[in-house]
Write an enzyme that holds these catalytic residues in place. Structure first.
Site, short mmCIF file in Angstrom:
data_model
loop_
_atom_site.label_atom_id
_atom_site.label_comp_id
_atom_site.label_asym_id
_atom_site.label_seq_id
_atom_site.Cartn_x
_atom_site.Cartn_y
_atom_site.Cartn_z
N HIS A 58 4.49 53.57 55.89
CA HIS A 58 4.37 52.29 55.17
C HIS A 58 5.86 52.01 54.59
O HIS A 58 6.52 53.21 54.22
CB HIS A 58 3.36 52.48 54.22
CG HIS A 58 1.98 52.33 54.57
ND1 HIS A 58 1.21 51.69 53.73
CD2 HIS A 58 1.42 52.27 55.75
CE1 HIS A 58 -0.25 51.68 54.32
NE2 HIS A 58 0.03 52.35 55.55
N GLU A 60 6.72 51.88 51.69
CA GLU A 60 7.15 52.74 50.67
C GLU A 60 7.27 54.01 50.66
O GLU A 60 8.27 54.84 50.18
CB GLU A 60 6.01 52.52 49.38
CG GLU A 60 5.71 50.97 48.91
CD GLU A 60 4.55 50.34 49.81
OE1 GLU A 60 3.66 49.67 49.23
OE2 GLU A 60 4.44 50.58 51.17
N CYS A 91 0.41 54.65 48.98
CA CYS A 91 1.82 54.42 48.43
C CYS A 91 1.90 54.60 47.04
O CYS A 91 2.98 55.03 46.54
CB CYS A 91 2.27 53.16 48.89
SG CYS A 91 2.47 53.05 50.87
#
Length: 152
Positions: A58, A60, A91
């Site tokens: 992801h 993040e 995240c």
């Protein structure tokens, strides 16, 4: 968000650039930036799950990893995580564990958001670290990328 600090808006602009780059690999257009206390960019990330086959890729997480590598430490105290979409539980948890001071995000995620929409993991009083949360920075631009990607 009209009263967002200029540095948050500029950093969100960089996160939006990262989100657009995610489109080149058919990844969901989410981008993230980590800035230190002076506003210097220390980490960039964009969704790369499709590109890498990594379920944890992801935006993040990748931005936090890059910032930790750049700073030479996992504790990102004094840093802000700026992301185009409200962080999911993974995240949000990573941001808490990295000890970021602030999470700034654009669009709300009413299906999986963990910074106030679906859950509020980052402000759970049982945790030993709770970052400040600022939402809605360039939310329209962030949401438009997602709507276009998902065809809505």
């Amino acid at each position: 968000m009209a009263d967002a600090p200029v540095n948050d808006v500029a950093a969100m602009g960089l996160a939006l650039e990262q989100a657009r780059l995610a489109l080149t690999t058919s990844d969901v257009p989410v981008g993230a930036v980590v800035v230190d206390a002076s506003g210097k960019v220390v980490g960039l990330g964009r969704n790369e799950r499709e590109a890498t086959g990594d379920p944890t890729a992801h935006a993040e997480v990748l931005a936090l990893r890059a910032a930790a590598a750049q700073l030479g430490q996992w504790r990102l105290e004094g840093c802000s995580l700026i992301v185009t979409l409200e962080p999911c539980t993974m995240c949000a948890g990573a941001a808490v564990l990295a000890r970021v001071d602030r999470i700034v995000y654009g669009a709300h995620d009413h299906k999986a958001g963990a910074a106030g929409s679906m859950w509020d993991l980052v402000r759970d009083r049982r945790l030993n670290h709770r970052p400040e949360v600022v939402s809605g920075v360039l939310a329209d631009e962030s949401a438009a990328l997602l709507r276009e990607f998902f065809g809505r």
